[in-house]
Design a protein around this motif. Structure first.
Motif, mmCIF file in Angstrom:
data_model
loop_
_atom_site.group_PDB
_atom_site.id
_atom_site.type_symbol
_atom_site.label_atom_id
_atom_site.label_comp_id
_atom_site.label_asym_id
_atom_site.label_seq_id
_atom_site.Cartn_x
_atom_site.Cartn_y
_atom_site.Cartn_z
ATOM 1 N N ALA A 1 10.505 8.127 2.775
ATOM 2 C CA ALA A 1 10.625 7.309 1.563
ATOM 3 C C ALA A 1 10.586 5.824 1.875
ATOM 4 C CB ALA A 1 11.916 7.657 0.825
ATOM 5 N N ASP A 2 11.131 5.415 3.014
ATOM 6 C CA ASP A 2 11.110 3.993 3.387
ATOM 7 C C ASP A 2 9.682 3.518 3.647
ATOM 8 O OD1 ASP A 2 13.771 3.463 3.092
ATOM 9 O OD2 ASP A 2 14.280 3.722 5.213
ATOM 10 N N VAL A 3 8.886 4.353 4.320
ATOM 11 C CA VAL A 3 7.489 4.001 4.599
ATOM 12 C C VAL A 3 6.712 3.911 3.291
ATOM 13 C CG1 VAL A 3 5.343 4.778 5.681
ATOM 14 C CG2 VAL A 3 7.517 4.997 6.912
ATOM 15 N N VAL A 4 6.940 4.880 2.408
ATOM 16 C CA VAL A 4 6.265 4.874 1.110
ATOM 17 C C VAL A 4 6.649 3.625 0.320
ATOM 18 C CG1 VAL A 4 6.047 6.052 -1.117
ATOM 19 C CG2 VAL A 4 6.081 7.384 1.002
ATOM 20 N N ALA A 5 7.938 3.281 0.353
ATOM 21 C CA ALA A 5 8.417 2.117 -0.400
ATOM 22 C C ALA A 5 7.756 0.831 0.072
ATOM 23 C CB ALA A 5 9.935 2.008 -0.275
ATOM 24 N N ARG A 6 7.481 0.743 1.365
ATOM 25 C CA ARG A 6 6.802 -0.457 1.890
ATOM 26 C C ARG A 6 5.336 -0.477 1.478
ATOM 27 N NH1 ARG A 6 10.299 0.500 6.381
ATOM 28 N NH2 ARG A 6 8.737 1.776 7.444
ATOM 29 N N LYS A 7 4.710 0.690 1.463
ATOM 30 C CA LYS A 7 3.278 0.749 1.138
ATOM 31 C C LYS A 7 3.004 0.412 -0.326
ATOM 32 C CE LYS A 7 1.608 3.929 4.707
ATOM 33 N NZ LYS A 7 0.669 2.930 5.252
ATOM 34 N N VAL A 8 3.898 0.838 -1.223
ATOM 35 C CA VAL A 8 3.615 0.637 -2.648
ATOM 36 C C VAL A 8 3.779 -0.814 -3.076
ATOM 37 C CG1 VAL A 8 4.242 3.008 -3.225
ATOM 38 C CG2 VAL A 8 5.963 1.190 -3.437
ATOM 39 N N VAL A 9 4.338 -1.667 -2.201
ATOM 40 C CA VAL A 9 4.465 -3.089 -2.547
ATOM 41 C C VAL A 9 3.582 -3.963 -1.660
ATOM 42 C CG1 VAL A 9 6.805 -2.824 -3.461
ATOM 43 C CG2 VAL A 9 6.500 -3.406 -1.053
ATOM 44 N N PRO B 1 0.316 -6.129 -0.627
ATOM 45 C CA PRO B 1 -0.523 -7.008 -1.443
ATOM 46 C C PRO B 1 -1.666 -6.253 -2.117
ATOM 47 C CG PRO B 1 0.025 -8.086 0.604
ATOM 48 C CD PRO B 1 0.551 -6.674 0.727
ATOM 49 N N SER B 2 -1.938 -6.612 -3.347
ATOM 50 C CA SER B 2 -3.005 -6.057 -4.196
ATOM 51 C C SER B 2 -2.585 -4.795 -4.932
ATOM 52 C CB SER B 2 -4.302 -5.778 -3.418
ATOM 53 O OG SER B 2 -4.211 -4.567 -2.685
ATOM 54 N N THR B 3 -1.398 -4.257 -4.643
ATOM 55 C CA THR B 3 -0.941 -3.081 -5.382
ATOM 56 C C THR B 3 -0.338 -3.515 -6.721
ATOM 57 O OG1 THR B 3 1.253 -3.166 -4.358
ATOM 58 C CG2 THR B 3 -0.431 -1.819 -3.264
ATOM 59 N N PRO B 4 -0.308 -2.622 -7.723
ATOM 60 C CA PRO B 4 0.284 -2.972 -9.019
ATOM 61 C C PRO B 4 1.740 -3.428 -8.903
ATOM 62 C CG PRO B 4 -0.991 -0.949 -9.201
ATOM 63 C CD PRO B 4 -0.927 -1.279 -7.743
ATOM 64 N N ALA B 5 2.530 -2.734 -8.055
ATOM 65 C CA ALA B 5 3.941 -3.105 -7.909
ATOM 66 C C ALA B 5 4.078 -4.501 -7.307
ATOM 67 C CB ALA B 5 4.663 -2.082 -7.030
ATOM 68 N N TYR B 6 3.211 -4.826 -6.366
ATOM 69 C CA TYR B 6 3.230 -6.155 -5.737
ATOM 70 C C TYR B 6 3.043 -7.243 -6.787
ATOM 71 C CZ TYR B 6 1.569 -10.129 -2.934
ATOM 72 O OH TYR B 6 1.398 -11.379 -2.379
ATOM 73 N N HIS B 7 2.039 -7.090 -7.620
ATOM 74 C CA HIS B 7 1.740 -8.106 -8.626
ATOM 75 C C HIS B 7 2.879 -8.241 -9.637
ATOM 76 C CE1 HIS B 7 -2.233 -8.928 -7.174
ATOM 77 N NE2 HIS B 7 -2.604 -7.657 -7.271
ATOM 78 N N ASN C 1 13.880 -1.782 -9.491
ATOM 79 C CA ASN C 1 13.793 -0.315 -9.438
ATOM 80 C C ASN C 1 12.794 0.221 -10.460
ATOM 81 O OD1 ASN C 1 15.685 -0.205 -7.406
ATOM 82 N ND2 ASN C 1 17.403 0.242 -8.769
ATOM 83 N N SER C 2 12.764 -0.398 -11.645
ATOM 84 C CA SER C 2 11.828 0.047 -12.674
ATOM 85 C C SER C 2 10.381 -0.206 -12.268
ATOM 86 C CB SER C 2 12.130 -0.656 -13.997
ATOM 87 O OG SER C 2 11.747 -2.026 -13.958
ATOM 88 N N ILE C 3 10.179 -1.171 -11.387
ATOM 89 C CA ILE C 3 8.834 -1.476 -10.890
ATOM 90 C C ILE C 3 8.439 -0.547 -9.750
ATOM 91 C CG2 ILE C 3 7.429 -3.218 -9.687
ATOM 92 C CD1 ILE C 3 9.069 -5.367 -11.178
ATOM 93 N N THR C 4 9.353 -0.359 -8.810
ATOM 94 C CA THR C 4 9.000 0.353 -7.578
ATOM 95 C C THR C 4 9.174 1.866 -7.649
ATOM 96 O OG1 THR C 4 11.231 -0.015 -6.675
ATOM 97 C CG2 THR C 4 9.529 -1.655 -6.154
ATOM 98 N N HIS C 5 10.212 2.343 -8.323
ATOM 99 C CA HIS C 5 10.498 3.780 -8.295
ATOM 100 C C HIS C 5 9.360 4.648 -8.830
ATOM 101 C CE1 HIS C 5 15.161 3.414 -7.834
ATOM 102 N NE2 HIS C 5 14.484 3.040 -6.769
ATOM 103 N N PRO C 6 8.750 4.309 -9.966
ATOM 104 C CA PRO C 6 7.630 5.147 -10.432
ATOM 105 C C PRO C 6 6.479 5.186 -9.426
ATOM 106 C CG PRO C 6 8.415 3.746 -12.202
ATOM 107 C CD PRO C 6 9.085 3.268 -10.954
ATOM 108 N N GLU C 7 6.209 4.059 -8.765
ATOM 109 C CA GLU C 7 5.125 4.022 -7.784
ATOM 110 C C GLU C 7 5.479 4.828 -6.543
ATOM 111 O OE1 GLU C 7 2.171 2.709 -8.366
ATOM 112 O OE2 GLU C 7 2.880 2.162 -10.369
#
Length: 232
Positions: free
Chosen positions: A34-42, A44-50, A87-93
């Motif tokens: 989950a930690d690796v996934v959490a880093r990947k979803v944020v 640059p260029s990902t929806p969560a990042y923006h 959390n509302s930004i990152t958890h769904p991703e």
């Protein structure tokens, strides 16, 4: 029919969860960290990042443009509203990315998949979909000593970090399986082998749980795609 189920792996700081996760991976078990996934979803260029940059500003970025996780963590630590927003930004991703990986392993025919989730019992978001939960435990004195040696902390600093988490004794009471990691690496490895054998002999199913996860997370598109693959 493909048979596969989900196993939740958790622990506490310096309890040895990463060691057990590595042992399971060496045995051929697919691990979703989950930690690796959490880093990947944020990244640059990902929806969560923006969305994070939009809501929290460019001050949470490193010089290379990546999210400064430490600075962002400090920003939300004492601010409940900002923490809920993040959390509302990152958890769904995160859930979407984990589901994609679960479906991938499901289609590959693996017997079970391990979800390595540090806050498994704190958030309880995934426990209803798990057939087995595993806690990596070590006694408090050993945990404190390992943390001090690993991170170069004073005893007071280490105690503060341990106190900020759910006690391992409490997690142990919530788990189906416990890996006692207070002793030698060899002893831990024997327990991991025993657990792996027990899980390999299980005949639990995943498909209904995949549907439940998708429904609860609103991931109809992914589920539809998976269904097409299963039926093709």
């Amino acid at each position: 029919m493909l048979k596969m189920f989900l196993v939740g792996l958790t622990g506490g700081i310096a309890s040895g969860k990463s060691t057990v996760s590595s042992m399971l991976r060496e045995l051929g078990c697919p691990i979703i960290d989950a930690d690796v996934v959490a880093r990947k979803v944020v990244e640059p260029s990902t929806p969560a990042y923006h969305r994070i940059v939009y809501h929290f500003g460019s001050e949470v970025l490193l010089e290379n443009g990546e999210i400064d996780r430490e600075k962002l963590g400090q920003l939300i630590f004492s601010n409940t509203e900002k923490r809920k927003l993040l959390n509302s930004i990152t958890h769904p991703e995160i859930h979407k990315a984990m589901l994609k990986q679960i479906l991938f392993y499901f289609l590959r025919g693996y017997r079970y998949v391990v979800l390595d989730v540090p806050l498994l019992f704190e958030t309880r978001r995934l426990t209803q979909f798990l057939n087995h939960t595993v806690v990596v435990y070590c006694d408090p004195a050993t945990q404190l000593l390992r943390l001090m040696q690993r991170d170069g902390l004073t005893q007071e600093q280490a105690e503060q970090r341990v106190a900020a988490q759910m006690p391992l004794n409490e997690k142990r009471g919530l788990a189906n399986h416990v890996i006692e990691n207070s002793g030698s690496r060899e002893d831990t490895h024997r327990q991991v082998l025993k657990l792996h054998t027990k899980l390999e002999d299980s005949m639990d199913f995943l498909l209904v749980r995949v549907i439940a996860i998708a429904a609860s997370a609103g991931l109809g598109g992914i589920l539809l795609y998976a269904a097409k693959l299963l039926l093709s």
